[in-house]
Scaffold this active site. Structure first.
Site, PDB file in Angstrom:
ATOM      1  CD  GLU A  99       4.360   0.288  -6.425  1.00  0.00           C
ATOM      2  OE1 GLU A  99       3.158   0.388  -6.167  1.00  0.00           O
ATOM      3  OE2 GLU A  99       4.803  -0.393  -7.384  1.00  0.00           O
ATOM      4  CG  HIS A 102       1.522   1.068  -1.582  1.00  0.00           C
ATOM      5  ND1 HIS A 102       0.362   1.069  -2.320  1.00  0.00           N
ATOM      6  CD2 HIS A 102       2.526   0.878  -2.475  1.00  0.00           C
ATOM      7  CE1 HIS A 102       0.640   0.883  -3.595  1.00  0.00           C
ATOM      8  NE2 HIS A 102       1.947   0.752  -3.723  1.00  0.00           N
ATOM      9  CB  CYS A 148      -5.313   4.421  -1.878  1.00  0.00           C
ATOM     10  SG  CYS A 148      -4.776   3.229  -0.675  1.00  0.00           S
TER      11      CYS A 148
HETATM   12  O1  SUG Z   1      -1.516  -1.100  -6.491  1.00  0.00           O
HETATM   13  N1  SUG Z   1      -4.853  -2.199  -6.458  1.00  0.00           N
HETATM   14  C1  SUG Z   1      -3.875  -1.165  -6.156  1.00  0.00           C
HETATM   15  C2  SUG Z   1      -4.260  -0.469  -4.888  1.00  0.00           C
HETATM   16  C3  SUG Z   1      -3.406   0.737  -4.640  1.00  0.00           C
HETATM   17  C4  SUG Z   1      -3.637   1.327  -3.296  1.00  0.00           C
HETATM   18  N2  SUG Z   1      -2.853   2.480  -3.132  1.00  0.00           N
HETATM   19  C5  SUG Z   1      -2.228   2.870  -1.983  1.00  0.00           C
HETATM   20  N3  SUG Z   1      -2.007   2.066  -0.997  1.00  0.00           N
HETATM   21  N4  SUG Z   1      -1.772   4.079  -1.938  1.00  0.00           N
HETATM   22  C6  SUG Z   1      -2.477  -1.744  -6.030  1.00  0.00           C
HETATM   23  O2  SUG Z   1      -2.331  -2.823  -5.442  1.00  0.00           O
HETATM   24  C7  SUG Z   1      -5.887  -3.886  -7.862  1.00  0.00           C
HETATM   25  C8  SUG Z   1      -6.279  -4.033  -9.310  1.00  0.00           C
HETATM   26  C9  SUG Z   1      -7.061  -5.290  -9.599  1.00  0.00           C
HETATM   27  O3  SUG Z   1      -6.780  -6.309  -8.988  1.00  0.00           O
HETATM   28  O4  SUG Z   1      -7.967  -5.247 -10.470  1.00  0.00           O
HETATM   29  C10 SUG Z   1      -4.836  -2.823  -7.638  1.00  0.00           C
HETATM   30  O5  SUG Z   1      -4.057  -2.538  -8.510  1.00  0.00           O
END
Ligand code: SUG
Length: 447
Positions: A174, A252, A372
């Site tokens: 990730e 994460h 993020c």
């Molecule tokens: O992978 N949300 C992302 C958020 C990522 C956040 N990044 C960090 N923490 N670095 C995920 O969970 C939601 C998409 C949706 O539900 O439409 C989503 O993918």
């Protein structure tokens, strides 16, 4: 030589919407199917870049990926004319259509893991684009992230791009959201701390595992990256996420910890055997690491996840020893969080002197806070000069991007709109124009 920390922010794409695609990310599930505002989302991200640029921080923009991904729809058995593809997918499998339309590449912290040239044995900056295999909507980012990064950092003398890790459960990666570089200052060699959610091969059967939500990132993927980036094993640490934190919505590590140079701000419940890991960190570092641990009696895991305090960006103000926190406005709205931030700033024993609260609600509602949205790329002056310059932010570029968003993006979008064939053209037209603004050539497959 001076080393800059370039913040490479994911520009929010025109199809940003809420589809509940990420179980274990509580914001994503809570806000599923609600109305989004793609234009506001993109403007909010641009405002963040504007603030960092105005503070003198090196800032660049990472363009969104091609969405809808009609090739993925094809792969999933939805073939034919694009208008037919989206109509059929919407009828039969709307969640798959959402995945093909997902704007999730905005969360650049998941796009890759980057190692500084001064940490790597061959003196080059190393990149491994993350395979993101834990979710369908995210796995489609891996290869295009690699292509983009190769385009932006295109010089073998300074940059080494590795293939994404094998797309298997064992090597689930990730990216930088689970990697921290702790160093005396950006120009000195650092300790690379990799945080994983699970061991794929050597899990002790009696070790606790998350019961509610999935662990995404494997130890095996972090180990592979540390090896291929030629990091000195004496300067590498692997830590396991606390399963209770994962079950509280910490999908994460950057949801529960943030580091900058020698300062490490984290929650007491972030990792397994946290004190041992922190002792290892201090022992491996040849400088004093300032660890600021927020206790559960100050903020619970749930409060940390709801506020995204630890997803703030912690930044050194260029030319000073001062650090500032770029926090989401959600932190300002909760008394307890406010209090912790006020105490941090008032405490003269740490270098944090100021907080900026930013409205990033559109991204936050999908679980993406300030940290993020950015990939940190440590670059010395020569490396910075060797990268693709038109993505480096200026006031003019940000104005152009704001106008471009206003011209092309909708102000309302929900998952039920995704079978509207005009959205395909709108999105591709916007991306086509963006490649001219950022001088990227015909980088998108549709071009
Ligand atoms: O992978 N949300 C992302 C958020 C990522 C956040 N990044 C960090 N923490 N670095 C995920 O969970 C939601 C998409 C949706 O539900 O439409 C989503 O993918």
């Amino acid at each position: 030589m001076t080393v800059y920390e370039l913040n490479l922010d994911g520009l929010v794409g025109p199809t940003h919407h809420y589809a509940g695609l990420a179980p274990g990310n509580t914001a994503s599930t809570t806000n599923a199917y609600t109305m989004s505002n793609p234009a506001a989302a993109a403007h909010q991200g641009i405002a963040k870049m504007r603030l960092l640029h105005s503070l003198g921080v090196k800032q660049a923009v990472l363009p969104p990926h091609e969405r809808p991904n009609l090739d993925l729809l094809n792969q999933l058995g939805f073939t034919g004319d694009p208008a037919v593809q989206v109509k059929t997918a919407k009828k039969i499998a709307p969640a798959l259509l959402s995945a093909c339309y997902s704007a999730s590449s905005m969360w650049a912290a998941n796009s890759a893991t980057v190692s500084a040239s001064c940490d790597s044995h061959d003196g080059r900056v190393h990149f491994t684009a993350a395979n993101l295999i834990s979710h369908l909507h995210r796995h489609q980012e891996g290869e295009f992230s690699r292509k983009l990064l190769m385009y932006l950092f295109n010089n073998n003398n300074y940059f080494h791009h590795h293939p994404t890790l094998p797309k298997t459960f064992m090597t689930s990666d990730e990216g930088a959201a689970n990697h921290s570089r702790i160093c005396q200052n950006h120009q000195s060699p650092g300790i690379n701390l990799f945080v994983y959610g699970k061991r794929a091969l050597t899990q002790n059967p009696s070790a606790p595992i998350p019961l509610k939500f999935p662990a995404r990132h494997t130890l095996e993927s972090s180990e592979a990256i540390a090896r291929s980036h030629l990091l000195n094993p004496k300067h590498v640490i692997f830590a396991a996420q606390n399963p209770a934190a994962i079950d509280a919505g910490v999908f994460h590590n950057d949801v529960i910890a943030v580091a900058n140079e020698s300062v490490f701000l984290l929650h007491e419940d972030a990792w397994v055997n946290q004190n041992t890991i922190l002792a290892e960190l201090q022992q491996k570092a040849d400088f004093k690491v300032q660890i600021i641990t927020v206790l559960r009696k100050q903020i619970s895991l749930a409060e940390a996840v709801n506020s995204y305090l630890f997803n703030s960006q912690l930044i050194t103000l260029p030319g000073t020893q001062e650090m500032i926190l770029i926090a989401p406005t959600e932190c300002a709205m909760q008394n307890k969080i406010n209090q912790v931030i006020d105490e941090l700033i008032a405490d003269p024993s740490n270098p944090i002197t100021k907080v900026y609260y930013l409205d990033l609600k559109q991204s936050m509602r999908n679980g993406g806070g300030p940290a993020c949205l950015r990939l940190r790329v440590p670059l010395n002056a020569t490396e910075l000069a060797a990268m693709h310059q038109p993505v480096l932010v200026t006031e003019t570029l940000l104005d152009i991007l704001d106008n471009w968003v206003t011209k092309h993006y909708r102000t309302e979008l929900q998952s039920s709109d995704l079978d509207d064939p005009s959205l395909i053209d709108e999105s591709y037209r916007a991306l086509d124009e963006l490649t001219q603004i950022l001088q990227l050539g015909a980088i998108y497959p549709f071009q």
